[in-house]
Design an enzyme around this catalytic site. Structure first.
Site, PDB file in Angstrom:
ATOM      1  N   TYR A 110       5.829  -8.570   6.824  1.00  0.00           N
ATOM      2  CA  TYR A 110       6.011  -7.842   8.367  1.00  0.00           C
ATOM      3  C   TYR A 110       6.368  -8.837   9.449  1.00  0.00           C
ATOM      4  CZ  TYR A 110       5.450  -3.368   6.392  1.00  0.00           C
ATOM      5  OH  TYR A 110       5.081  -2.602   5.622  1.00  0.00           O
ATOM      6  N   ARG A 153       0.275  -3.490  -2.607  1.00  0.00           N
ATOM      7  CA  ARG A 153       0.827  -2.603  -1.994  1.00  0.00           C
ATOM      8  C   ARG A 153       2.406  -2.765  -2.793  1.00  0.00           C
ATOM      9  NH1 ARG A 153       1.234   0.824   1.641  1.00  0.00           N
ATOM     10  NH2 ARG A 153       1.779   2.273   0.169  1.00  0.00           N
ATOM     11  N   TYR A 188       3.289  -6.763  -1.473  1.00  0.00           N
ATOM     12  CA  TYR A 188       2.416  -7.778  -0.530  1.00  0.00           C
ATOM     13  C   TYR A 188       0.960  -6.892  -0.585  1.00  0.00           C
ATOM     14  CZ  TYR A 188       2.156  -3.981   2.879  1.00  0.00           C
ATOM     15  OH  TYR A 188       2.138  -2.489   3.607  1.00  0.00           O
ATOM     16  N   HIS A 207       8.771   2.579   6.170  1.00  0.00           N
ATOM     17  CA  HIS A 207       7.513   3.202   6.474  1.00  0.00           C
ATOM     18  C   HIS A 207       8.902   4.015   6.998  1.00  0.00           C
ATOM     19  CE1 HIS A 207       3.894   1.855   6.165  1.00  0.00           C
ATOM     20  NE2 HIS A 207       4.302   0.638   6.048  1.00  0.00           N
ATOM     21  N   HIS A 260       7.602  -0.447  -0.246  1.00  0.00           N
ATOM     22  CA  HIS A 260       8.584   0.912   0.242  1.00  0.00           C
ATOM     23  C   HIS A 260       8.563   0.345   2.238  1.00  0.00           C
ATOM     24  CE1 HIS A 260       4.431  -1.186   1.592  1.00  0.00           C
ATOM     25  NE2 HIS A 260       4.363  -0.525   3.096  1.00  0.00           N
TER      26      HIS A 260
HETATM   27 FE   LIG Z   1       3.700  -1.320   4.719  1.00  0.00          FE
END
Ligand SMILES: [Fe+3]
Lengths: 193, 240
Positions: B106, B155, B145, B160, B158
């Protein structure tokens, strides 16, 4: 003849995670040049500053630690108790050094409810963050206002003795303190809105 | 303004206290939420005008690119509709999305993952639904990640989603997953939802018809926001 339509299930919530600012407040974390402005920076853009009150506070976790990796959103009426879709929404994060948030806004008025009753002045506040599988909702009422006939406060009193966690304390002229406790003895009352 | 919202069915939502997701331990409140019939406060809400949108707001492959260099990864389309619990499409709903880049990183000061930043990818986009409740994003397939939970866990891929309907009581924040991802089943955030059907509803499906016309892998993700009593009664009248 048509049948009664089935009620579909609402899409479930998931945690907003620790990086929600990328999507909701990119300019605030220095992602510049994608969106012109972050939404909700000013809840009443056309109103004059000298009409505003300040609501300040922190959000504490179960260890009593003030959090800064969260997002707060508020929704409220104007000073006459009127909701309008163009104004009254704010979005903000606590300061990363002081861990305090500051909301500069109009003090909402008494609100005519759909059932004909009157609601005391209040602001709907939501908290989204890592560790919260659903967004939490609560309300900010104001010390000094008549809180005796408010429908939500009456409902809350039926299940909790103490509803003071929903009332911001007046700490100075036009300045209110509203701390939020996610857990513990002072746990804030949260609402299934 | 619309009518009162129908009561939220908490069984189709995640549990707040879910020890397998360690971050919930110190943040999830212990007391039950207070239920009440919706008031004018929850029934009203902010509505956003399309004039807030820039041309590239829903194209994450271009809205942060420098000198027209595309971000690394597979370009995909994510699309679907937003409707209420009675299948009425919601026009004018604001969708904001955020995601990791193809390497699972991110663009955020709190992301400690050692994967590389992509200088041409911010990972944010937004859109306001059309008259049929339709939305569409062009983006890069996000990578899975690692994160610290019960030790290091991964995870699933995905995106959000944050959604505003017409009422603040319809507000939704969720995550979309990808059909066939083997990491979904062991994810504690997914598993915090007790209802199996509700869990499945967060998994987007590969839409091959779109693939044929657009030459891009396309994933369909439909979102359902809370309905109102008004539509409930209208529909009931029809049925009588
Ligand atoms: Fe996330």
């Amino acid at each position: 003849m048509s049948d009664i339509k089935t009620v579909l299930d609402e899409t479930p919530f998931q945690t907003a995670g620790p990086f929600l600012h990328i999507g909701c407040l990119p300019n605030a974390i220095n992602i510049e040049g994608v969106f012109d402005n972050d939404l909700g920076v000013k809840p009443f853009a056309n109103q004059h500053n000298d009409k505003f009150i300040t609501i300040t506070g922190s959000v504490f976790d179960g260890d009593g630690k003030a959090l800064d990796d969260i997002m707060l959103e508020t929704w409220q009426s104007d000073e006459n108790g009127v909701y309008s879709p163009e104004s009254g929404f704010a979005r903000f994060v606590p300061n990363s050094l002081t861990k305090k948030f500051n909301l500069y806004t109009l003090k909402p008025g008494f609100i005519n409810n759909i059932d004909g009753k009157t609601q005391s002045p209040h602001i709907l506040l939501s908290i989204s963050s890592r560790g919260l599988n659903m967004t939490l909702n609560t309300r900010i009422y104001f010390e000094g206002d008549d809180l005796n006939n408010d429908p939500l406060l009456s409902t809350a009193k039926n299940s909790r003795n103490d509803v003071s966690s929903l009332v911001a304390k007046k700490i100075d002229e036009d300045i209110y303190l509203f701390d939020i406790f996610l857990q513990g003895d002072k746990e804030t009352i949260f609402l299934d809105i | 303004m619309v009518e009162a919202l129908i009561k939220r069915n908490l069984k189709t939502h995640p549990q707040l206290n879910f020890p397998d997701y360690k971050s919930s331990l110190l943040r999830a409140p212990k007391n039950k939420k207070i239920s009440f019939s919706s008031t004018s406060t929850e029934i009203s809400g902010p509505v956003f005008n399309k004039n807030i949108l820039g041309k590239l707001d829903n194209d994450l492959t271009l809205n942060f690119s420098k000198n027209n260099i595309l971000p690394v990864g597979h370009k995909i389309i994510v699309f679907g509709t937003i409707s209420d619990q009675f299948a009425n499409p919601i026009e004018g709903a604001l969708i904001e999305i955020w995601q990791a880049n193809a390497a699972g990183k991110y663009l955020h000061h709190n992301d400690s993952n050692t994967a590389p930043i992509d200088p041409n990818f911010a990972g944010c986009g937004r859109y306001i639904t059309s008259s049929k409740g339709y939305y569409e994003f062009i983006t890069i397939q996000p990578g899975p990640y690692p994160y610290q939970n019960r030790g290091i866990e991964w995870r699933p891929m995905h995106i959000h989603f944050s959604v505003f309907g017409k009422s603040f009581g319809q507000r939704l924040i969720t995550q979309m997953y990808f059909e066939g991802d083997p990491l979904i089943n062991s994810c504690p955030m997914v598993n915090s939802i007790p209802d199996e059907k509700a869990k499945q509803s967060l998994i987007s499906t590969l839409d091959t018809s779109r693939y044929n016309t657009q030459k891009l892998l396309s994933y369909k993700f439909d979102i359902i926001l809370r309905g109102t009593n008004q539509t409930f009664f209208e529909n009931r009248k029809e049925g009588l």
